[in-house]
Motif scaffolding. Sequence first.
Motif, PDB file in Angstrom:
ATOM      1  N   ARG A   1     -29.639 -35.060 -60.408  1.00 44.61           N
ATOM      2  CA  ARG A   1     -28.605 -35.889 -61.036  1.00 44.61           C
ATOM      3  C   ARG A   1     -28.712 -37.322 -60.549  1.00 44.61           C
ATOM      4  NH1 ARG A   1     -22.969 -34.093 -57.991  1.00 44.61           N
ATOM      5  NH2 ARG A   1     -23.429 -35.131 -56.013  1.00 44.61           N
ATOM      6  N   ASP A   2     -28.077 -38.210 -61.280  1.00 42.07           N
ATOM      7  CA  ASP A   2     -27.982 -39.620 -60.921  1.00 42.07           C
ATOM      8  C   ASP A   2     -26.869 -39.754 -59.887  1.00 42.07           C
ATOM      9  OD1 ASP A   2     -27.491 -42.366 -60.770  1.00 42.07           O
ATOM     10  OD2 ASP A   2     -27.627 -42.672 -62.925  1.00 42.07           O
ATOM     11  N   SER A   3     -27.179 -40.278 -58.702  1.00 40.79           N
ATOM     12  CA  SER A   3     -26.164 -40.369 -57.648  1.00 40.79           C
ATOM     13  C   SER A   3     -25.028 -41.324 -58.008  1.00 40.79           C
ATOM     14  CB  SER A   3     -26.795 -40.793 -56.322  1.00 40.79           C
ATOM     15  OG  SER A   3     -27.324 -42.097 -56.422  1.00 40.79           O
ATOM     16  N   LYS A   4     -25.270 -42.235 -58.941  1.00 44.86           N
ATOM     17  CA  LYS A   4     -24.215 -43.164 -59.363  1.00 44.86           C
ATOM     18  C   LYS A   4     -23.259 -42.509 -60.352  1.00 44.86           C
ATOM     19  CE  LYS A   4     -27.198 -46.245 -60.745  1.00 44.86           C
ATOM     20  NZ  LYS A   4     -28.358 -45.411 -60.556  1.00 44.86           N
ATOM     21  N   ALA A   5     -23.615 -41.338 -60.868  1.00 44.29           N
ATOM     22  CA  ALA A   5     -22.774 -40.605 -61.830  1.00 44.29           C
ATOM     23  C   ALA A   5     -22.691 -39.136 -61.401  1.00 44.29           C
ATOM     24  CB  ALA A   5     -23.340 -40.730 -63.232  1.00 44.29           C
ATOM     25  N   PRO A   6     -22.105 -38.862 -60.245  1.00 37.21           N
ATOM     26  CA  PRO A   6     -22.122 -37.494 -59.712  1.00 37.21           C
ATOM     27  C   PRO A   6     -21.408 -36.456 -60.579  1.00 37.21           C
ATOM     28  CG  PRO A   6     -20.651 -38.879 -58.429  1.00 37.21           C
ATOM     29  CD  PRO A   6     -21.397 -39.783 -59.366  1.00 37.21           C
ATOM     30  N   HIS A   7     -20.535 -36.896 -61.465  1.00 31.32           N
ATOM     31  CA  HIS A   7     -19.851 -35.950 -62.338  1.00 31.32           C
ATOM     32  C   HIS A   7     -20.497 -35.883 -63.714  1.00 31.32           C
ATOM     33  CE1 HIS A   7     -16.899 -35.392 -59.257  1.00 31.32           C
ATOM     34  NE2 HIS A   7     -16.701 -36.694 -59.194  1.00 31.32           N
ATOM     35  N   GLY A   8     -21.589 -36.610 -63.871  1.00 31.49           N
ATOM     36  CA  GLY A   8     -22.330 -36.580 -65.132  1.00 31.49           C
ATOM     37  C   GLY A   8     -23.251 -35.376 -65.181  1.00 31.49           C
ATOM     38  N   PRO A   9     -24.083 -35.316 -66.185  1.00 33.07           N
ATOM     39  CA  PRO A   9     -24.971 -34.156 -66.351  1.00 33.07           C
ATOM     40  C   PRO A   9     -26.085 -34.132 -65.304  1.00 33.07           C
ATOM     41  CG  PRO A   9     -25.510 -35.835 -67.952  1.00 33.07           C
ATOM     42  CD  PRO A   9     -24.273 -36.311 -67.232  1.00 33.07           C
ATOM     43  N   ALA A  10     -26.610 -32.953 -65.101  1.00 30.62           N
ATOM     44  CA  ALA A  10     -27.779 -32.772 -64.234  1.00 30.62           C
ATOM     45  C   ALA A  10     -28.920 -32.255 -65.101  1.00 30.62           C
ATOM     46  CB  ALA A  10     -27.477 -31.779 -63.121  1.00 30.62           C
ATOM     47  N   LEU A  11     -30.114 -32.682 -64.787  1.00 28.92           N
ATOM     48  CA  LEU A  11     -31.311 -32.154 -65.441  1.00 28.92           C
ATOM     49  C   LEU A  11     -31.823 -30.999 -64.600  1.00 28.92           C
ATOM     50  CD1 LEU A  11     -33.146 -35.498 -66.263  1.00 28.92           C
ATOM     51  CD2 LEU A  11     -31.778 -34.099 -67.812  1.00 28.92           C
ATOM     52  N   LEU A  12     -32.324 -29.964 -65.243  1.00 27.65           N
ATOM     53  CA  LEU A  12     -32.872 -28.814 -64.535  1.00 27.65           C
ATOM     54  C   LEU A  12     -34.374 -28.762 -64.751  1.00 27.65           C
ATOM     55  CD1 LEU A  12     -30.276 -26.066 -65.505  1.00 27.65           C
ATOM     56  CD2 LEU A  12     -30.276 -27.538 -63.484  1.00 27.65           C
ATOM     57  N   PHE A  13     -35.109 -28.693 -63.647  1.00 26.29           N
ATOM     58  CA  PHE A  13     -36.563 -28.596 -63.691  1.00 26.29           C
ATOM     59  C   PHE A  13     -36.981 -27.281 -63.060  1.00 26.29           C
ATOM     60  CE2 PHE A  13     -35.607 -33.096 -63.647  1.00 26.29           C
ATOM     61  CZ  PHE A  13     -36.433 -33.586 -64.632  1.00 26.29           C
ATOM     62  N   GLY A  14     -38.020 -26.674 -63.601  1.00 23.63           N
ATOM     63  CA  GLY A  14     -38.589 -25.495 -62.960  1.00 23.63           C
ATOM     64  C   GLY A  14     -39.095 -25.877 -61.575  1.00 23.63           C
ATOM     65  N   ALA A  15     -38.980 -24.952 -60.627  1.00 19.87           N
ATOM     66  CA  ALA A  15     -39.356 -25.252 -59.241  1.00 19.87           C
ATOM     67  C   ALA A  15     -40.822 -25.694 -59.120  1.00 19.87           C
ATOM     68  CB  ALA A  15     -39.084 -24.044 -58.353  1.00 19.87           C
ATOM     69  N   SER A  16     -41.729 -25.054 -59.841  1.00 18.03           N
ATOM     70  CA  SER A  16     -43.145 -25.434 -59.733  1.00 18.03           C
ATOM     71  C   SER A  16     -43.401 -26.799 -60.369  1.00 18.03           C
ATOM     72  CB  SER A  16     -44.050 -24.374 -60.349  1.00 18.03           C
ATOM     73  OG  SER A  16     -43.778 -24.220 -61.720  1.00 18.03           O
ATOM     74  N   ALA A  17     -42.722 -27.108 -61.478  1.00 18.76           N
ATOM     75  CA  ALA A  17     -42.870 -28.426 -62.102  1.00 18.76           C
ATOM     76  C   ALA A  17     -42.337 -29.510 -61.174  1.00 18.76           C
ATOM     77  CB  ALA A  17     -42.144 -28.469 -63.440  1.00 18.76           C
ATOM     78  N   TRP A  18     -41.206 -29.255 -60.529  1.00 19.64           N
ATOM     79  CA  TRP A  18     -40.634 -30.229 -59.595  1.00 19.64           C
ATOM     80  C   TRP A  18     -41.565 -30.446 -58.401  1.00 19.64           C
ATOM     81  CZ3 TRP A  18     -37.354 -33.977 -59.868  1.00 19.64           C
ATOM     82  CH2 TRP A  18     -36.893 -34.580 -58.706  1.00 19.64           C
ATOM     83  N   ALA A  19     -42.138 -29.362 -57.873  1.00 19.66           N
ATOM     84  CA  ALA A  19     -43.069 -29.477 -56.745  1.00 19.66           C
ATOM     85  C   ALA A  19     -44.283 -30.319 -57.131  1.00 19.66           C
ATOM     86  CB  ALA A  19     -43.502 -28.093 -56.272  1.00 19.66           C
ATOM     87  N   SER A  20     -44.788 -30.143 -58.352  1.00 16.92           N
ATOM     88  CA  SER A  20     -45.917 -30.951 -58.819  1.00 16.92           C
ATOM     89  C   SER A  20     -45.534 -32.418 -58.929  1.00 16.92           C
ATOM     90  CB  SER A  20     -46.406 -30.451 -60.181  1.00 16.92           C
ATOM     91  OG  SER A  20     -46.934 -29.165 -60.074  1.00 16.92           O
ATOM     92  N   PHE A  21     -44.341 -32.692 -59.429  1.00 14.09           N
ATOM     93  CA  PHE A  21     -43.852 -34.066 -59.538  1.00 14.09           C
ATOM     94  C   PHE A  21     -43.741 -34.718 -58.158  1.00 14.09           C
ATOM     95  CE2 PHE A  21     -40.070 -36.854 -59.365  1.00 14.09           C
ATOM     96  CZ  PHE A  21     -40.537 -37.900 -60.144  1.00 14.09           C
ATOM     97  N   VAL A  22     -43.138 -34.029 -57.210  1.00 16.65           N
ATOM     98  CA  VAL A  22     -42.970 -34.577 -55.851  1.00 16.65           C
ATOM     99  C   VAL A  22     -44.336 -34.844 -55.214  1.00 16.65           C
ATOM    100  CG1 VAL A  22     -42.146 -34.047 -53.517  1.00 16.65           C
ATOM    101  CG2 VAL A  22     -40.685 -33.584 -55.500  1.00 16.65           C
ATOM    102  N   THR A  23     -45.272 -33.940 -55.392  1.00 12.77           N
ATOM    103  CA  THR A  23     -46.616 -34.143 -54.862  1.00 12.77           C
ATOM    104  C   THR A  23     -47.261 -35.383 -55.473  1.00 12.77           C
ATOM    105  OG1 THR A  23     -46.919 -31.785 -54.456  1.00 12.77           O
ATOM    106  CG2 THR A  23     -48.925 -33.096 -54.668  1.00 12.77           C
ATOM    107  N   ALA A  24     -47.111 -35.568 -56.774  1.00  5.82           N
ATOM    108  CA  ALA A  24     -47.682 -36.743 -57.443  1.00  5.82           C
ATOM    109  C   ALA A  24     -47.042 -38.034 -56.945  1.00  5.82           C
ATOM    110  CB  ALA A  24     -47.520 -36.627 -58.957  1.00  5.82           C
ATOM    111  N   VAL A  25     -45.739 -38.023 -56.732  1.00  5.75           N
ATOM    112  CA  VAL A  25     -45.052 -39.226 -56.210  1.00  5.75           C
ATOM    113  C   VAL A  25     -45.559 -39.540 -54.809  1.00  5.75           C
ATOM    114  CG1 VAL A  25     -42.827 -40.130 -55.416  1.00  5.75           C
ATOM    115  CG2 VAL A  25     -42.982 -38.976 -57.622  1.00  5.75           C
ATOM    116  N   LYS A  26     -45.614 -38.537 -53.944  1.00  5.11           N
ATOM    117  CA  LYS A  26     -46.038 -38.754 -52.559  1.00  5.11           C
ATOM    118  C   LYS A  26     -47.476 -39.250 -52.453  1.00  5.11           C
ATOM    119  CE  LYS A  26     -42.891 -35.606 -50.245  1.00  5.11           C
ATOM    120  NZ  LYS A  26     -42.781 -34.401 -49.411  1.00  5.11           N
ATOM    121  N   SER A  27     -48.316 -38.802 -53.387  1.00  6.40           N
ATOM    122  CA  SER A  27     -49.737 -39.200 -53.322  1.00  6.40           C
ATOM    123  C   SER A  27     -50.017 -40.512 -54.066  1.00  6.40           C
ATOM    124  CB  SER A  27     -50.620 -38.076 -53.871  1.00  6.40           C
ATOM    125  OG  SER A  27     -50.397 -37.926 -55.255  1.00  6.40           O
ATOM    126  N   GLY A  28     -48.981 -41.075 -54.717  1.00  4.75           N
ATOM    127  CA  GLY A  28     -49.167 -42.332 -55.423  1.00  4.75           C
ATOM    128  C   GLY A  28     -49.845 -42.197 -56.780  1.00  4.75           C
TER     129      GLY A  28
END
Length: 70
Positions: free
Chosen positions: A38-65
């Motif tokens: 979720r957007d921390s500036k809108a804590p009562h707004g909607p949240a997006l749901l990502f599959g755990a493996s898709a999220w892990a791939s995204f985090v890995t890509a961010v960390k590796s640049g």
Amino acid sequence: MRAIDLSTVTWRKSSYSNQDGGQCIEVTDDFPAVVPVRDSKAPHGPALLFGASAWASFVTAVKSGELPGA
């Protein structure tokens, strides 16, 4: 997909978020199969749901640049 109750979860701010409150996301690790985001500036707004493996791939890509502007 069934509804997920996010009213009692523990949110944490991304370590990539800056201190002045801009461009911040929060995630919760309370679900093994999905990662709510979720957007921390809108804590009562909607949240997006990502599959755990898709999220892990995204985090890995961010960390590796691998993502432009990351």
